[in-house]
Every structure is written in C-alpha cells, then in structure tokens.
Design a protein around this motif. Structure first.
Motif, PDB file in Angstrom:
ATOM      1  N   UNK A 302      39.783  90.852 -96.995  1.00 11.32           N
ATOM      2  CA  UNK A 302      41.140  91.051 -96.487  1.00 11.32           C
ATOM      3  C   UNK A 302      41.524  89.922 -95.536  1.00 11.32           C
ATOM      4  N   UNK A 303      40.613  89.544 -94.646  1.00  8.10           N
ATOM      5  CA  UNK A 303      40.897  88.482 -93.687  1.00  8.10           C
ATOM      6  C   UNK A 303      41.195  87.171 -94.400  1.00  8.10           C
ATOM      7  N   UNK A 304      40.459  86.887 -95.470  1.00  4.53           N
ATOM      8  CA  UNK A 304      40.684  85.656 -96.219  1.00  4.53           C
ATOM      9  C   UNK A 304      42.084  85.631 -96.825  1.00  4.53           C
ATOM     10  N   UNK A 305      42.496  86.762 -97.400  1.00  9.40           N
ATOM     11  CA  UNK A 305      43.834  86.870 -97.982  1.00  9.40           C
ATOM     12  C   UNK A 305      44.904  86.743 -96.901  1.00  9.40           C
ATOM     13  N   UNK A 306      44.680  87.401 -95.758  1.00 11.08           N
ATOM     14  CA  UNK A 306      45.658  87.392 -94.679  1.00 11.08           C
ATOM     15  C   UNK A 306      45.806  86.013 -94.062  1.00 11.08           C
ATOM     16  N   UNK A 307      44.704  85.290 -93.917  1.00  8.77           N
ATOM     17  CA  UNK A 307      44.773  83.937 -93.356  1.00  8.77           C
ATOM     18  C   UNK A 307      45.657  83.033 -94.211  1.00  8.77           C
ATOM     19  N   UNK A 308      45.564  83.181 -95.518  1.00 11.02           N
ATOM     20  CA  UNK A 308      46.401  82.366 -96.410  1.00 11.02           C
ATOM     21  C   UNK A 308      47.870  82.744 -96.266  1.00 11.02           C
ATOM     22  N   UNK A 309      48.137  84.024 -96.023  1.00 12.70           N
ATOM     23  CA  UNK A 309      49.510  84.447 -95.762  1.00 12.70           C
ATOM     24  C   UNK A 309      50.013  83.839 -94.457  1.00 12.70           C
ATOM     25  N   UNK A 310      49.171  83.824 -93.427  1.00 13.15           N
ATOM     26  CA  UNK A 310      49.579  83.273 -92.140  1.00 13.15           C
ATOM     27  C   UNK A 310      49.894  81.783 -92.255  1.00 13.15           C
ATOM     28  N   UNK A 311      49.101  81.077 -93.055  1.00  9.54           N
ATOM     29  CA  UNK A 311      49.382  79.659 -93.295  1.00  9.54           C
ATOM     30  C   UNK A 311      50.761  79.491 -93.924  1.00  9.54           C
ATOM     31  N   UNK A 312      51.065  80.298 -94.941  1.00  7.83           N
ATOM     32  CA  UNK A 312      52.371  80.229 -95.604  1.00  7.83           C
ATOM     33  C   UNK A 312      53.492  80.647 -94.654  1.00  7.83           C
ATOM     34  N   UNK A 313      53.227  81.669 -93.881  1.00  5.55           N
ATOM     35  CA  UNK A 313      54.232  82.175 -92.944  1.00  5.55           C
ATOM     36  C   UNK A 313      54.574  81.141 -91.885  1.00  5.55           C
ATOM     37  N   UNK A 314      53.560  80.483 -91.332  1.00  5.39           N
ATOM     38  CA  UNK A 314      53.795  79.504 -90.278  1.00  5.39           C
ATOM     39  C   UNK A 314      54.404  78.210 -90.821  1.00  5.39           C
ATOM     40  N   UNK A 315      54.057  77.848 -92.046  1.00  4.49           N
ATOM     41  CA  UNK A 315      54.573  76.607 -92.637  1.00  4.49           C
ATOM     42  C   UNK A 315      55.863  76.827 -93.417  1.00  4.49           C
ATOM     43  N   UNK A 316      56.312  78.093 -93.464  1.00  8.22           N
ATOM     44  CA  UNK A 316      57.536  78.461 -94.180  1.00  8.22           C
ATOM     45  C   UNK A 316      57.482  78.043 -95.644  1.00  8.22           C
ATOM     46  N   UNK A 317      56.339  78.303 -96.256  1.00  9.55           N
ATOM     47  CA  UNK A 317      56.163  78.036 -97.678  1.00  9.55           C
ATOM     48  C   UNK A 317      55.953  79.350 -98.410  1.00  9.55           C
ATOM     49  N   UNK A 318      56.111  79.311 -99.708  1.00 12.31           N
ATOM     50  CA  UNK A 318      56.019  80.518-100.532  1.00 12.31           C
ATOM     51  C   UNK A 318      54.579  81.020-100.602  1.00 12.31           C
ATOM     52  N   UNK A 319      54.433  82.320-100.419  1.00 12.42           N
ATOM     53  CA  UNK A 319      53.114  82.943-100.519  1.00 12.42           C
ATOM     54  C   UNK A 319      52.646  82.951-101.972  1.00 12.42           C
ATOM     55  N   UNK A 320      51.411  82.562-102.205  1.00 10.21           N
ATOM     56  CA  UNK A 320      50.868  82.594-103.554  1.00 10.21           C
ATOM     57  C   UNK A 320      50.667  84.042-103.995  1.00 10.21           C
ATOM     58  N   UNK A 321      51.023  84.361-105.249  1.00  8.58           N
ATOM     59  CA  UNK A 321      50.942  85.762-105.702  1.00  8.58           C
ATOM     60  C   UNK A 321      49.537  86.354-105.625  1.00  8.58           C
ATOM     61  N   UNK A 322      48.532  85.576-106.040  1.00  8.49           N
ATOM     62  CA  UNK A 322      47.178  86.115-106.115  1.00  8.49           C
ATOM     63  C   UNK A 322      46.184  85.206-105.410  1.00  8.49           C
ATOM     64  N   UNK A 323      45.274  85.820-104.685  1.00  7.49           N
ATOM     65  CA  UNK A 323      44.168  85.085-104.081  1.00  7.49           C
ATOM     66  C   UNK A 323      43.081  84.890-105.138  1.00  7.49           C
ATOM     67  N   UNK A 324      42.523  83.683-105.203  1.00  3.59           N
ATOM     68  CA  UNK A 324      41.490  83.404-106.209  1.00  3.59           C
ATOM     69  C   UNK A 324      40.273  84.307-106.038  1.00  3.59           C
ATOM     70  N   UNK A 325      40.076  84.828-104.815  1.00  2.46           N
ATOM     71  CA  UNK A 325      38.906  85.664-104.543  1.00  2.46           C
ATOM     72  C   UNK A 325      38.915  86.953-105.357  1.00  2.46           C
ATOM     73  N   UNK A 326      40.117  87.382-105.779  1.00  2.00           N
ATOM     74  CA  UNK A 326      40.232  88.650-106.494  1.00  2.00           C
ATOM     75  C   UNK A 326      39.668  88.572-107.917  1.00  2.00           C
TER      76      UNK A 326
END
Length: 388
Positions: A302-326
């Motif tokens: 969960x933390x890995x997925x959330x960190x990628x969201x935070x990167x997108x949120x802070x950089x104002x870029x589109x969130x990727x639909x799926x995390x490769x970890x899944x």
C-alpha cells in the motif's frame, strides 16, 4: 541499475513549480500540538536536517513494531493463559510512539526555521507516513491481542481495520490530487495521542483491565473498533468528500472527468481485492498462521502505491492507473488459490513479503537520490553539494 530514475522529466518539472498548500483545522493540533512543537523545535540544533528528523521518527515506529514482535509475535501474549508483555515494554512503546509523533510534527518547522524547505522534504515525510500506518496499527494490536475469549480482537477483524486506516490515509492525498490542497485529517492527531496514552495506561493497570466489559457485553475491544470505524466513516470520509465537492462547485478541480478524479483509488482497491481473496480463500488459512507478516506485506505494498500517488499529486501529473507491483502479486495469489502449493504457502508469503519490501525500499532510495540530485541538495544534511 542501482539508482533507477522512477521520476519522469515531466514530474521533475512539476516539482520545480510545486507550492505547499495545506489546511489543518483540528483543534487538538492547532491549540495543543502546534504550540508544543513550536516549543520543542527551539531545542533542536540548526545544523540538523529536517529529513533526518523525519527518518528518526519513522525508525522509532519500526523499533516499536520489532520490539512487540519479539515479545508478542503471534498476538497471543495478552491472553489470560499466556506470558504477558513486560510492563516496561508498554512504557517504552508509549514514549517511542509519542516521540515519533512529535518528530513528525517538528520536521516541517525545522525546515522553515533553517530555510531548507524543499518538495523532497514533504514527499519524504508523507511517503514514510504512508508506510508508518501499518506499524502503529499492528503494534497497538498487541494490547488486545487475538484472545479467543474476552477482550481479544480477531486477526481477520484487525485485517479489515488496517484497511480502514489505510484508506483513511489515502483519502487526504486523493483530496490534494483533485484540489491541490492537503486537508490534514483530524483522526491522525487524535489517534497518536490516544495510542501513546493507552500504552502508558496499559503498563500501569495491566492488559487484564481491558478484559472487563465497559457496559454489559460491550468491551474495550469494541470501543477500539468503534473509534477507528467511527472516525473514518463519520469524520474522515465525509470531510474528504465535502472538501472535494466544494472545489468541484467552484469548477477548480484539477481533473474534470469522474474517471480521472477517482483514478488514484484503482490500484489500492485492486490491492485490497487481491489480499482479501488471499485471506478468505487461503488453503492453509494464512492470516491465522502468519498475521504479522501478512499485515506487513499489505501495508508495504500500500505504501508503495501511495508514494507514487504522492509523486503525481505534488508534480501535478496524471496518476498511473495500475501499479506494476499488482501484476506479480496477482500471479502469487492465483498460484496460492490453485491449491497446488498449499504446503509452501507460508514460504511463498515470506518470499513475496521480502520482494515487496525490497522493491519499496529500492523505490524510496531511488526517488530520494534522484530528487536530491535534481534540487542539488543532500537528503540528510543541510550542507550543499560541491558544484565543482
């Protein structure tokens, strides 16, 4: 490939334009904790890097987790017929939890005090917070434990409680992804102060006190569950939806379509589905055999997925639909549910947990290294890199 560049050039450009925007309306935080943190930060040396403060606080939570794992690995120590956790452990747990919470509160103040605020500091802080969720939830579980009768909480119940906490955490970052403003959740400060006090009280009164019903058949375990669920569904969720709706009415949402707005939930929901299928259909009932490891695996993924969201949120870029970890996790779950490896399920859980942890640590180290280079700073020092 020791340091892979996980952050794209578009995201780096977004970080260059990032401005911190947050709202903290919690009375406990505003009127009690912030004055306390303003007092504490004055005693910190001005050479101390804010990220080092953040990381130290996180390590205290990990230490708590490991300490309780040593004394209560399978969550049975609070049972009447088992050797209880020594009282001094609860005192240490309470102090470490409160110190970690305090350090999490002063790191930003230290950054402003030393004029060293950067987007990396916020990302580092919130990224570690996303991983910390599993550590403080699982650690406090030892107070009640999986007692078969009396005050215990079932390991499956705790699994779902953990997910309530995880989704409560991601809600605030979903808000910021859509609104550009981080609305700090009320539940965090209340829960941290409460947990610290409960640890100390447990050391004084003993775990046996929590066995007694509060009223008729209503136990402290039920109060524990009601507090978490109540805070999530009557405070955190409604406030998040309300904050996003307010911005929507002003036509200021960052993303116009419903799909784009809710995209950050796709990977967490799929992780929940995969892990819950594993829990419910496990051939060897893995959640009963290895609850601590399973919680850690879920919290780390969960933390890995959330960190990628935070990167997108802070950089104002589109969130990727799926995390490769899944994808590999889906394969692991399908293999487990096939029943062909029933006798090796525990081994597979350990191997997969190690893989998830290493993948997340690698991601974190690479992102910190990449952003440190981009902003020409050291992550854990206020000294400036040589420009020669």
């Amino acid at each position: 490939m020791a340091f892979y560049e996980y952050v794209s050039q578009e995201q780096l450009t977004g970080f260059d334009m990032y401005k911190y925007s947050a709202v903290d309306s919690n009375p406990l935080s505003v009127y009690v904790m912030h004055p306390f943190w303003n007092f504490v930060v004055k005693f910190l040396p001005t050479w101390l890097a804010p990220n080092l403060i953040t990381f130290t606080g996180f390590l205290f939570l990990v230490l708590n987790f490991l300490m309780l794992a040593f004394f209560d690995y399978d969550f049975y120590a609070s049972a009447p017929d088992h050797v209880h956790v020594p009282s001094w452990v609860w005192i240490v747990a309470g102090l470490l939890n409160f110190i970690a919470y305090t350090l999490d509160g002063v790191d930003g103040k230290q950054a402003r005090r030393t004029n060293s605020s950067t987007p990396l500091g916020e990302l580092f802080d919130h990224g570690l917070d996303s991983w910390a969720c599993v550590f403080f939830v699982v650690t406090v579980y030892s107070i009640f434990g999986r007692v078969e009768a009396g005050a215990g909480v079932g390991v499956r119940t705790l699994y779902y409680i953990l997910w309530v906490v995880l989704f409560s955490f991601i809600l605030s970052h979903w808000e910021k992804y859509n609104t550009g403003v981080l609305f700090l959740p009320w539940g965090y400060d209340i829960s941290q102060v409460t947990m610290s006090l409960v640890y100390i009280v447990t050391a004084v009164v003993g775990v046996e006190t929590w066995y007694a019903p509060i009223f008729m058949s209503f136990h402290y375990r039920d109060l524990f569950t009601v507090m978490i669920l109540g805070c999530a569904f009557t405070v955190t969720l409604p406030m998040s939806l309300y904050n996003v709706f307010k911005v929507y009415r002003k036509n200021n949402l960052k993303f116009s379509s419903v799909y784009e707005s809710f995209l950050p939930f796709l990977s967490p929901v799929l992780l929940f589905i995969l892990s819950t299928l594993w829990v419910c259909l496990s051939p060897s009932d893995i959640i009963e055999k290895q609850p601590r490891i399973f919680y850690f695996m879920v919290g780390t993924a969960f933390a890995n997925i959330t960190c990628k969201l935070i990167v997108c949120q802070m950089s104002k870029t589109r969130c990727q639909p799926l995390s490769w970890l899944l994808l590999p996790m889906a394969v692991v779950v399908l293999v487990i549910l096939s029943g062909l490896v029933q006798h090796y399920e525990t081994l597979i859980l350990y191997v997969w947990t190690a893989a998830v942890a290493l993948a997340h640590i690698h991601y974190g180290m690479c992102v910190v290294h990449q952003l440190s280079g981009h902003f020409n700073i050291y992550a854990f020092s206020l000294k400036k890199p040589s420009t020669d």
